[in-house]
Scaffold this active site. Structure first.
Site, PDB file in Angstrom:
ATOM      1  N   ASP A 238       0.888  -1.163   0.000  1.00 45.09           N
ATOM      2  CA  ASP A 238       0.000   0.000   0.000  1.00 45.09           C
ATOM      3  C   ASP A 238       0.930   1.219   0.000  1.00 45.09           C
ATOM      4  OD1 ASP A 238      -2.109   1.757   0.148  1.00 45.09           O
ATOM      5  OD2 ASP A 238      -3.197   0.638   1.667  1.00 45.09           O
TER       6      ASP A 238
HETATM    7  C1  BGC Z   1      -5.178   3.246   0.311  1.00 44.63           C
HETATM    8  C2  BGC Z   1      -5.322   2.319  -0.876  1.00 44.63           C
HETATM    9  C3  BGC Z   1      -5.237   3.100  -2.141  1.00 44.63           C
HETATM   10  C4  BGC Z   1      -3.940   3.862  -2.172  1.00 44.63           C
HETATM   11  C5  BGC Z   1      -3.770   4.714  -3.423  1.00 44.63           C
HETATM   12  C6  BGC Z   1      -3.948   4.126   0.203  1.00 44.63           C
HETATM   13  O1  BGC Z   1      -3.959   5.091   1.184  1.00 44.63           O
HETATM   14  O2  BGC Z   1      -5.122   2.483   1.491  1.00 44.63           O
HETATM   15  O3  BGC Z   1      -6.543   1.648  -0.814  1.00 44.63           O
HETATM   16  O4  BGC Z   1      -5.345   2.257  -3.248  1.00 44.63           O
HETATM   17  O5  BGC Z   1      -3.906   4.754  -1.050  1.00 44.63           O
HETATM   18  O6  BGC Z   1      -4.705   5.727  -3.457  1.00 44.63           O
END
Ligand code: BGC
Length: 767
Positions: A238
């Site tokens: 992530d």
């Molecule tokens: C989130 C993800 C997301 C990523 C990109 C993160 O903060 O947990 O679900 O895909 O950001 O936006």
């Protein structure tokens, strides 16, 4: 869309890998914001690849280096995952995947960061609107279809967040302490089917730690993914969640999002290799998966593709229509009729709440307004605001007075209520599940007038409804996306027969919820002390009344449940065929309207040596029936229905026991039931097999009785097993083996034993 030839891709990837220097390979492990680094300079067949968020619509930033995450290109805003999970419709969710895949094609996005399948452990979870359900089976079934739909369009899906990312509070470092059985039965099993059957091109590791190791470098998680589930695609962190890159990559991680670029990543990787914390072979294993992904993406791309925006908007409406849940309809107060005098109340009728905040937020193409859509279908509609979302107390009091004075002029009052935007977003959890005070007060006061009040709710996750007994109707619209307004209007006016079913329990009070005492944990740790008793499993086991149970949802028609017609070889019709793993049930539409019924199969196990197993959803089917029509519905059960995860052997195992199958319309509305006994006996019987296991083979008790007729001691032990409850299996008779019998019963000879064993094994071969 160009056909992708995987064999060729694998070969080309190997050729490319051989030509890359260590520096180049290292560069392959990082993304810069949304794009990979300049990998296109390394080989003519390589292109950067582009990611975009996606659970509720495609979120393609206008400028990739823009700080404003809401500055995105317009796209269809679909109902949020918590909404469309309530459709319980696999086919429709597959079609949603296709629609999003088409939008990704137009936006030249190579992978969509969706679906998100974390379990709703607490109703306070800030991202519950982005997740499907409190139940891993339902989650897995729907997510698998979503992935297949996206990937059919040549776009990669990215299943996230692996795993146990069930809260926003300290999500980047919290250590989720979860016992092994709970972790597998509840939190990992939501991912298993989507991984194995959906085969997403990407999987995103969660921010948090599980039992002391960050997910992105968690040995057990990565091994499960790569070795047990055989996952072969890209594994990405992530955002900013790469902790121990060396350990992560050596176990199966392939990409950090975003990550260090240029010199920094090459220096880091070289350092890890020098220190012996990573081998070049492990690095190659990671890089080749990223190369394959880039080649697949490159191969699927086509310039100038466009999708039909209106068709996508209409599909978003259809999805919302099948997902909204009619919770209450006392005396058939709904549907509304065209000429009734209706007072619509609530600022949310003018300013709809249709999506959640954070990375799933999209810029809608064409947002509908509930009040306008109501006016298209009803000819006598007036509106009064009643409250504002900012909640100016004095103004709201004046508005309430105005409504109470006007209300008696109307036949019915429809109140649009819900949670304001700021309360539901990624990044923080909710602190309460109450609606804003002025909305609750308004509904209570209106209900006291004795006029029929219908509440139309917009919220991404559960709310308390202290007034639920006093109002006549409740339609839970969740977050309906850009076309949610026409969907709810069409349900309210009966143009659509509602068919959504709750994918989560609505508790009476927050304090009733299973994780209430433990969520969101201390400054470092959250202990999942409620174990597997999440959502309905807890309320069911503890017999705690709920406001609306899991699986609940009303229709404008009614359905009867009957046993199926008997099948070949059966004297009477049975619901469950455990050998084939199927449940059969006859459903009849007994009302006057066509509509959908969602048939749900739960199992309650009584397993040997286990005090209490949670009741579990193990199958469902959504069927459409005309008035008077009936159909025999066949629901397939997965092998997991008869298995449990055992932490002693670290695997899923078929468990002996009595399985009560419950077929119904919600977890609390069970219409038919049947118990089957599963006794998983050894494949071959020997002198050391238990008599208790032998007599599980149909007809074997009678055979043994004949053989033992001349051996009184053995016969005595055998008779002890006759009325024994196999769940307890404590009598000496069933614990005896042939070898122990021989020692006890002097009349029993080797030749008798041999004969018995050969007899039994012959019998078993025939099965
Ligand atoms: C989130 C993800 C997301 C990523 C990109 C993160 O903060 O947990 O679900 O895909 O950001 O936006």
């Amino acid at each position: 869309m160009a056909e992708v030839n995987m064999e060729r891709i694998e070969k080309t990837a190997e050729e490319i890998l051989k030509k890359l220097s260590l520096d180049d390979k290292a560069k392959f492990l990082s993304q810069i914001v949304w794009e990979t680094t300049d990998i296109h300079q390394m080989h003519e067949k390589l292109d950067k690849f582009l990611l975009a968020d996606g659970p509720a619509g495609i979120r393609r930033l206008k400028e990739y280096f823009d700080e404003d995450i809401y500055n995105t290109r317009p796209s269809t805003s679909y109902p949020s995952p918590s909404t469309y999970a309530s459709s319980w419709n696999r086919e429709l969710v597959y079609q949603l995947g296709e629609h999003m895949g088409k939008e990704a094609r137009q936006e030249e996005v190579d992978a969509m960061l969706a679906p998100a399948v974390n379990i709703k452990r607490s109703p306070l979870g800030g991202r519950n609107f982005e997740y499907y359900s409190e139940d891993p089976y339902l989650t897995g079934e729907l997510a698998g279809e979503f992935i297949k739909g996206i990937q059919k369009e040549g776009i990669g899906a990215c299943l996230k967040h692996f795993a146990a990312n069930n809260q926003e509070t300290r999500r980047m470092n919290i250590n989720a302490v979860i016992d092994e059985e709970t972790l597998h039965e509840t939190y990992l099993s939501a991912f298993e089917k989507p991984v194995k059957e959906g085969k997403p091109r990407m999987i995103m590791m969660a921010y948090n730690q599980i039992n002391g190791e960050y997910c992105a470098s968690n040995t057990k998680l990565l091994q499960l993914l790569r070795e047990e589930w055989g996952y072969n695609g890209v594994v990405v962190t992530d955002c900013y969640a790469a902790h121990d890159l060396g350990q992560g990559i050596s176990k199966g991680l392939t990409l950090q999002m975003p990550g260090e670029g240029g010199e920094r990543i090459t220096a880091r990787i070289k350092g890890l290799i020098e220190k012996g914390m990573l081998t070049e072979e492990q690095l190659n294993q990671a890089v080749i998966k990223n190369i394959q992904f880039a080649l697949e993406a490159h191969g699927s791309r086509e310039q100038g593709y466009t999708y039909d925006r209106q068709e996508h908007h209409d599909f978003a409406r259809k999805l919302a229509e099948e997902s909204m849940v009619l919770l209450k309809n006392e005396g058939g107060i709904l549907p509304l009729s065209k000429n009734e005098r209706i007072l619509v109340v609530g600022e949310l009728a003018e300013k709809p709440r249709f999506q959640g905040g954070g990375s799933s937020h999209v810029n809608p193409w064409k947002l509908e307004i509930p009040l306008e859509e109501m006016k298209k279908l009803g000819s006598n509609i007036d509106f009064l605001k009643g409250y504002t979302l900012e909640g100016n107390t004095q103004e709201n009091r004046r508005r309430l007075g105005e409504i109470l004075a006007e209300a008696p002029k109307y036949d019915k009052i429809v109140v649009f209520a819900g949670i304001p935007d700021l309360i539901e977003s990624e990044g923080y959890d909710r602190v309460s599940i109450e609606l804003p005070r002025e909305q609750n007060g308004l509904i209570e006061r209106l209900a006291e007038t004795g006029l029929p009040v219908i509440v139309v709710l917009s919220n991404g996750s559960v709310v308390e409804m202290p007034w639920r007994e006093k109002v006549s109707g409740i339609l839970e619209c969740y977050l309906g996306g850009e076309a949610g307004a026409s969907a709810s209007a069409r349900i309210l006016f009966g143009e659509v027969n509602p068919s959504g079913r709750l994918a989560e329990t609505f508790p009476v009070h927050l304090e009733d919820t299973p994780s209430y005492l433990y969520f969101p944990g201390s400054s470092e740790t959250v202990v999942y002390a409620e174990g597997q008793f999440v959502g309905y499993k807890y309320y069911d086991a503890k017999k705690i009344p709920t406001a609306f149970p899991f699986g609940h949802g009303l229709s404008y028609t009614e359905f009867a449940y009957e046993r199926p017609s008997s099948r070949a070889g059966e004297n009477e019709s049975s619901l469950v065929d455990e050998r084939c793993g199927r449940v059969y049930v006859r459903i009849k539409n007994t009302g006057v309207r066509a509509g959908y019924e969602t048939v749900q199969v739960y199992v309650q196990k009584q397993v040997q040596g286990k005090s209490l197993c949670p009741k579990k959803l193990v199958g469902f089917a959504k069927v459409y029936l005309q008035p008077g029509e009936q159909r025999e519905v066949v629901i397939s059960l997965s092998e997991k229905t008869f298995q449990q995860y055992t932490s002693r052997e670290h695997c899923w195992k078929k468990t002996n026991g009595r399985y009560e199958f419950l077929v119904g319309s919600s977890v609390e509305d069970i219409r038919l039931r049947e118990t089957v006994e599963i006794w998983d006996v050894p494949d071959v019987m020997t002198e050391d097999s238990n008599i208790g296991d032998m007599i599980r083979i149909p007809g074997m008790y009678e055979k043994l009785e004949k053989v033992f007729a001349d051996h009184p001691v053995s016969l005595n032990f055998l008779t002890m097993t006759r009325d024994e409850d196999p769940l307890k299996a404590i009598s000496m008779g069933s614990l005896m083996t042939l070898r122990t019998l021989k020692r006890t019963d002097v009349t029993l000879l080797d030749k008798d034993i041999e004969m018995i064993i050969s007899e039994i094994n012959k019998e078993m071969e025939g099965k």
